[in-house]
Design a protein around this motif. Structure first.
Motif, PDB file in Angstrom:
ATOM      1  N   ASP A  84      40.353  36.596  44.264  1.00  0.00           N
ATOM      2  CA  ASP A  84      39.585  37.799  44.634  1.00  0.00           C
ATOM      3  C   ASP A  84      40.297  38.571  45.734  1.00  0.00           C
ATOM      4  N   GLY A  97      40.793  38.855  40.447  1.00  0.00           N
ATOM      5  CA  GLY A  97      39.358  38.681  40.650  1.00  0.00           C
ATOM      6  C   GLY A  97      38.625  39.974  40.942  1.00  0.00           C
ATOM      7  N   ALA A  98      37.617  39.867  41.825  1.00  0.00           N
ATOM      8  CA  ALA A  98      36.663  40.958  42.026  1.00  0.00           C
ATOM      9  C   ALA A  98      37.062  41.933  43.109  1.00  0.00           C
ATOM     10  N   ARG A 101      37.522  45.552  42.097  1.00  0.00           N
ATOM     11  CA  ARG A 101      36.256  46.185  41.662  1.00  0.00           C
ATOM     12  C   ARG A 101      35.348  46.499  42.849  1.00  0.00           C
ATOM     13  N   LEU A 102      35.375  45.646  43.867  1.00  0.00           N
ATOM     14  CA  LEU A 102      34.462  45.811  45.003  1.00  0.00           C
ATOM     15  C   LEU A 102      34.998  46.748  46.075  1.00  0.00           C
ATOM     16  N   TRP A 129      28.326  39.842  48.539  1.00  0.00           N
ATOM     17  CA  TRP A 129      29.775  39.793  48.753  1.00  0.00           C
ATOM     18  C   TRP A 129      30.087  40.301  50.145  1.00  0.00           C
ATOM     19  N   ALA A 155      37.808  39.726  48.783  1.00  0.00           N
ATOM     20  CA  ALA A 155      36.372  39.638  48.527  1.00  0.00           C
ATOM     21  C   ALA A 155      35.927  38.186  48.588  1.00  0.00           C
ATOM     22  N   ASP A 157      32.511  35.574  48.116  1.00  0.00           N
ATOM     23  CA  ASP A 157      31.141  35.366  47.615  1.00  0.00           C
ATOM     24  C   ASP A 157      30.298  34.697  48.706  1.00  0.00           C
TER      25      ASP A 157
END
Length: 471
Positions: A84, A97-98, A101-102, A129, A155, A157
């Motif tokens: 991420d 990973g994310a 996107r974030l 997040w 990022a 979690d």
């Protein structure tokens, strides 16, 4: 159902509910505040820890980079930082990973503008997040720092942190719920301590209302309830003293009336004899002397009647009134009463034959005479007397068509010496007739009641048992 119906009516229920609600609300508020503070601390601690981890990793890795970096260098940096993660340099990007996107364009722009580490917390599809964005700085030998153009976005979690905060919130809710039994117990104890003296005061007030003027409540403590208790005791003491004084005065008045009437009986008998002799000689007197003699005769008869009534009342007060029972026909007794007083032409009589009554005939005559005489003096014609019966009782109803009995007069018609019209002090009545009639009715186990007939005068109803010995 309205809120008024849900709220308890009793003071005990209201105290319990208010105490429990207050305790639970305070516990819930304290628990919520504690859980909120602990949750905020957990999130802040996790953010600080993750930020320090990223910073430490970058500090260890950036010294190994070549500037300007190529794609392979960015991939190695991104791989070393973990999942991420997004690493950019100019048009080059290495992502996993994310993070891509974030980390929004706006977030990118803020990192470039401020050239320092920036964090952002957000929730996507219910997942919390933490996004960390930071530029990679080049440190010169002289210690100056300049942007390298490399930007790192990581990022993380925060689900585990949320689970911890949710657990804290549940624990606070359970703790607040756990206070409910304790709050109920404390409320019961508090309500008992408050309501116990209130119940004692209530019981004392009930005893006073039933006539127990010696009822008192022992004050306890020095609070408002103790002051109220002392006030009620003082009031009861004052009432008891006043009632004792009134009872003594009433007994003195009764004894005085009995003594006076007894002492007047003998001289009045002599005066009556003289007046009767005087009555036989008035025809030969001068007009003025005749008028004076007739006035003396009238007033003497009035005084005799008053003394006889006082003696009759004193017998009831002393409890020495005795009934001489005999069985007689009620219609005949009423007829004889009216005829003896020359009232037959002024009264309408409705009395069927055959109604038998066991009573004191003389006292029955006194009752009827007082009722009819009162109707003739203070009512208006026609005056009617109606006799009726039931299985166990005999009723004599006397009605007139006068002004009736007002709301102010009705409660006092049987009071002694009561006269509705204070201006008729010289009328033949002395204010004792109806009182004597009621006492005689009660002596037989019956009663005498008065009613106002709206627009049609007054109505008196005598109720006597057929056999007073069987009551």
């Amino acid at each position: 159902m309205t809120a008024r119906r849900l709220w308890p009516r009793g003071l005990r229920g209201r105290l319990l509910l208010a105490f429990v609600l207050t305790t639970v609300l305070v516990a819930a508020a304290a628990g919520a505040a504690s859980a909120g503070s602990a949750s905020s601390s957990l999130v802040d601690a996790a953010q600080q820890r993750l930020t320090k981890t990223v910073t430490d990793q970058l500090g260890a890795l950036t010294s190994q980079l070549d500037y300007p970096p190529d794609q392979d260098a960015l991939d190695r940096l991104r791989s070393a930082l973990g999942p991420d993660t997004l690493v950019t340099y100019a048009a080059l990007r290495s992502e996993n990973g994310a993070a891509s996107r974030l980390a929004t364009e706006a977030f990118h722009a803020e990192v470039r503008l401020r050239q320092q580490l920036i964090t952002q917390r957000l929730s996507v599809d219910g997942v919390p997040w933490l996004v960390i964005g930071t530029p990679v700085m080049i440190t010169a030998l002289d210690g100056t720092r300049t942007p390298s153009g490399i930007e790192v976005y990581s990022a993380h979690d925060l689900t585990s942190v949320r689970q911890q905060t949710d657990a804290l919130t549940r624990a606070a809710a359970i703790a607040a719920a756990a206070t409910l039994p304790l709050s109920i117990l404390l409320a019961l104890l508090a309500a008992g301590g408050v309501l116990r003296p209130v119940r004692q005061l209530r019981d004392t007030a009930r005893r006073l209302a039933r006539g127990d003027l010696g009822a008192r409540t022992e004050p306890k403590g020095a609070d408002e309830l103790a002051e109220l208790t002392m006030t009620v005791n003082d009031m009861a003491e004052s009432v008891q003293t006043s009632m004792a004084t009134m009872e003594r005065m009433r007994n003195d008045a009764k004894r005085f009336a009995a003594d006076v009437s007894h002492e007047l009986r003998t001289p009045l008998s002599t005066l009556t004899a003289v007046v009767e002799v005087l009555a036989t000689t008035t025809d030969g007197m001068e007009p003025d002397a005749r008028e004076s003699a007739q006035l003396a005769i009238t007033e003497t008869h009035r005084l005799v009647n008053l003394v006889e009534d006082l003696m009759g009342i004193s017998q009831f007060d002393a409890g020495t009134a005795q009934l001489r029972l005999e069985e007689f026909d009620v219609a005949d007794a009423v007829y004889r009463c009216l005829r003896a007083r020359a009232w037959l032409g002024e009264v309408e009589l409705e009395a069927p034959d055959g109604i038998r009554l066991l009573a004191d005939r003389r006292r029955f005559d006194v009752i009827v005479a007082n009722l009819v005489g009162n109707a003739l003096r203070h009512g208006a014609r026609p005056v009617r007397v109606r006799v009726s019966t039931s299985a166990a009782k005999v009723y004599v109803e006397v009605t007139d068509h006068g002004p009736g009995l007002s709301e102010e007069v009705l409660p006092h018609v049987f009071d002694r010496f009561y006269k509705a019209d204070t201006g008729r002090a010289r009328t033949p009545g002395n204010g004792l007739g109806l009182a004597i009639a009621k006492e005689n009715a009660r002596a037989h186990g019956g009663d005498l009641d008065a009613y106002d007939i709206t627009g049609a005068g007054a109505r008196f109803v005598l109720e006597l048992p057929r056999n007073p010995e069987a009551r």
